[in-house]
Design a protein around this motif. Structure first.
Motif, short mmCIF file in Angstrom:
data_model
loop_
_atom_site.label_atom_id
_atom_site.label_comp_id
_atom_site.label_asym_id
_atom_site.label_seq_id
_atom_site.Cartn_x
_atom_site.Cartn_y
_atom_site.Cartn_z
N ARG A 173 44.77 42.56 33.34
CA ARG A 173 46.24 42.79 33.54
C ARG A 173 46.36 43.49 34.98
N TYR A 174 47.14 43.17 35.90
CA TYR A 174 47.68 44.05 37.10
C TYR A 174 46.51 44.13 37.98
N ALA A 175 45.33 43.38 37.74
CA ALA A 175 44.15 43.63 38.77
C ALA A 175 44.69 42.85 40.05
N ASP A 176 44.01 43.56 41.13
CA ASP A 176 44.11 43.13 42.29
C ASP A 176 42.99 42.33 42.89
N LEU A 177 43.07 40.88 42.72
CA LEU A 177 41.93 39.89 43.06
C LEU A 177 42.17 39.20 44.26
N ARG A 178 43.05 40.05 45.31
CA ARG A 178 43.43 38.92 46.48
C ARG A 178 42.02 38.80 47.27
N GLY A 179 41.83 37.56 47.67
CA GLY A 179 40.70 37.51 48.66
C GLY A 179 39.31 37.16 47.94
N SER A 180 39.40 37.33 46.73
CA SER A 180 37.96 37.46 46.00
C SER A 180 37.63 35.95 45.79
N CYS A 181 36.26 35.60 45.51
CA CYS A 181 35.80 34.44 45.17
C CYS A 181 35.36 34.34 43.70
N LEU A 182 36.18 33.59 43.07
CA LEU A 182 36.13 33.40 41.44
C LEU A 182 35.53 31.96 41.23
N ARG A 183 34.88 31.45 42.21
CA ARG A 183 34.11 29.90 42.07
C ARG A 183 33.40 29.87 40.88
N ASP A 184 33.50 29.03 40.26
CA ASP A 184 32.82 28.51 38.84
C ASP A 184 32.75 29.69 37.95
N VAL A 185 33.44 30.71 37.89
CA VAL A 185 33.41 31.80 37.11
C VAL A 185 34.21 31.38 35.79
N THR A 186 33.72 31.92 34.66
CA THR A 186 34.22 31.60 33.09
C THR A 186 35.09 32.71 32.72
N LEU A 187 36.27 32.19 32.75
CA LEU A 187 37.54 33.22 32.55
C LEU A 187 38.07 32.70 31.17
N LEU A 205 39.76 44.67 42.79
CA LEU A 205 38.80 43.67 42.88
C LEU A 205 38.91 42.45 44.16
N ARG A 206 39.38 43.37 44.91
CA ARG A 206 39.62 42.78 46.31
C ARG A 206 38.41 42.23 46.88
N THR A 207 38.32 40.84 47.29
CA THR A 207 37.27 40.27 48.20
C THR A 207 36.09 40.39 47.53
N VAL A 208 36.01 40.55 46.18
CA VAL A 208 34.47 40.65 45.29
C VAL A 208 34.01 39.29 45.40
N ASN A 209 32.77 39.11 45.22
CA ASN A 209 32.26 37.77 45.19
C ASN A 209 31.42 37.67 43.62
N MET A 210 32.15 36.73 42.96
CA MET A 210 31.81 36.45 41.57
C MET A 210 31.12 34.95 41.39
N ARG A 211 30.73 34.24 42.61
CA ARG A 211 30.49 33.09 42.46
C ARG A 211 28.97 33.02 41.71
N PRO A 212 28.54 31.73 41.20
CA PRO A 212 27.15 31.86 40.33
C PRO A 212 26.19 32.60 41.20
N LEU A 213 25.23 33.06 40.55
CA LEU A 213 23.84 33.51 41.43
C LEU A 213 22.73 32.49 41.20
N TYR A 214 22.25 32.06 42.20
CA TYR A 214 21.27 30.98 42.28
C TYR A 214 19.86 31.40 42.64
N PHE A 215 19.23 31.02 41.66
CA PHE A 215 17.71 31.46 41.75
C PHE A 215 16.74 30.50 42.70
N ASP A 216 17.15 29.06 42.19
CA ASP A 216 16.55 28.16 42.99
C ASP A 216 17.11 26.89 42.88
N GLU A 217 16.84 25.90 43.28
CA GLU A 217 17.71 24.62 43.00
C GLU A 217 18.36 23.96 41.89
#
Length: 430
Positions: free
Chosen positions: A367-381, A341-353
């Motif tokens: 477990r053992y996932a590779d998330l280096r450099g990914s964007c998990l901003r505001d993600v629910t984990l 999952l390197r460099t994936v973008n999981m930030r929110p999807l904005y439809f409008d304001e």
């Protein structure tokens, strides 16, 4: 058969030998290969040291700390490694025939192409005849050892004894386990793709969630083994042929449906399908795809567009999602162990304001996932399992990690949780 006496070394003597070996490894003047055959170095500290190509034949390393040590191509024939700490050690192509690993800790160790078959020691007498040397374990023994998360790709364990051994989440692709005794062993979540288990004793073993695709199970005794959610060559649910039309045609209709806002084409629903033998989906537009409970194990989904897609409870283990646009995705309870999952973008999807959709990975297994450099901003984990995941360079700003498991995860100072900047260290337990 004769018992060979061992020569005891203390820590200072051992350090001197290792220093010279490291000089030898770096081709420095005064260096010498470490010959520790038939030495007793039990309970001493070799953590983080470079001992590649060293000779430990017949040595006693009982309880020795070898955490993070480099032991590639080392000769460890008939070595006593009981209760030794080999966590995150590198044992690539190491000769461990006849070694005793009873109770050893090998969490996260790399045993790629190592040899753990049975073996016996012999040496020449003065008259030139061979005599057998007694060692405590004849077949390679790993009974009670912890090999969770270890890399045993192409390792040879034929004839080995590993009763009640923990192989949880271990990568054992192409592993040779012919006639191995592994009663009651725990293979939960392990990857045994292409492994040879012919004639192995797996009675009472736990193979829950294990991958057994392409594995040879000829004459394997699996009496009372737990096979719940194990992935075999048998289809999981419906197959691509059940779609009635070529998947490529359905993908074109889906892209048209996305591009026209639903005015033309048709949405693609792959829920419950086994897509392991489907055409490549890399670089495809799968925006708003529905694939609840689908099996996408090992698929190449590089640079895929999965905005607002619903992949709840899907199997994406070992899948390649590098560079994907996963904004607003639903991956609740999905299996993403060892996924790229390197460099994936999981930030929110904005439809409008005012309207947006957060990516939801509640209860996901990473477990053992590779998330280096990914964007998990505001993600629910919430409740997600990120044990041993690589989160270096990950943007976790405002991510909800409530009840998430981060044991062994690699973090760094950019990681934010509860407003506190964390010093990122491997093995951080929260």
């Amino acid at each position: 058969m004769q018992q060979r006496p061992l020569t005891r070394l203390d820590q200072s003597q051992l350090d001197a030998v290792v220093r010279r070996h490291e000089m030898f490894r770096n081709a420095r003047f005064g260096g010498a290969r470490a010959i520790l055959s038939f030495f007793d170095i039990s309970g001493l500290d070799l953590s983080g040291r470079d001992l590649a190509h060293a000779d430990f034949v017949g040595a006693c390393l009982r309880g020795t700390n070898l955490g993070g040590a480099r032991l590639d191509c080392a000769a460890m024939f008939a070595t006593d490694l009981r209760q030794a700490n080999l966590e995150n050690a590198s044992l690539i192509k190491t000769d461990l025939r006849g070694a005793c690993l009873r109770g050893a800790i090998l969490v996260g160790a790399n045993l790629f192409e190592s040899d753990l078959r049975d073996g016996s020691l012999a040496e020449k007498d003065r008259d030139g005849s061979l005599r057998m040397i007694q060692v405590e374990a004849q077949p390679a023994e790993a009974t009670g050892a912890d090999l969770s998360g270890a890399n045993l790709t192409n390792a040879r364990l034929s004839g080995a004894m590993a009763i009640h051994t923990d192989f949880t989440d271990a990568v054992m692709k192409g592993c040779k386990l012919v006639r191995a005794t592994m009663r009651g062993a725990n293979f939960s979540g392990s990857n045994l793709e292409g492994a040879d288990l012919s004639g192995a004793d797996l009675r009472g073993a736990c193979l829950r969630g294990a991958v057994l695709t392409g594995a040879s199970l000829t004459m394997t005794d699996m009496t009372d083994a737990d096979m719940e959610e194990a992935l075999t060559d048998d289809p999981v649910g419906r197959v691509v042929a059940d779609l009635g039309r070529p998947l490529e045609d359905l993908l074109r209709e889906h892209i048209l449906w996305v591009g026209t806002g639903g005015a033309q084409g048709a949405a693609l629903d792959l829920s419950g399908f086994d897509l392991r033998h489907a055409p490549s989906l890399a670089h495809n537009c799968l925006t708003m795809l529905r694939a609840v409970g689908a099996t996408l194990y090992g698929l190449d989904l590089t640079n895929v567009q999965l905005q607002a897609a619903v992949l709840e409870s899907a199997d994406l283990r070992v899948a390649k999602l590098q560079g994907g646009d996963l904004r607003g995705i639903n991956l609740k309870n999905a299996k993403l162990n060892n996924a790229d999952l390197r460099t994936v973008n999981m930030r929110p999807l904005y439809f409008d304001e005012k309207r947006s959709m957060r990516s939801d990975l509640t209860g996901a297994r990473l477990r053992y996932a590779d998330l280096r450099g990914s964007c998990l901003r505001d993600v629910t984990l919430t409740g997600a399992d990120l044990s041993f995941a690589n989160l270096i360079g990950c943007d976790l700003t405002k991510a909800d990690l409530t009840n998430a498991r981060l044991f062994g995860a690699k973090l760094e100072r950019k990681a934010l949780m509860d407003g506190v900047i964390l010093d990122g260290v491997a093995g951080l337990k929260l």
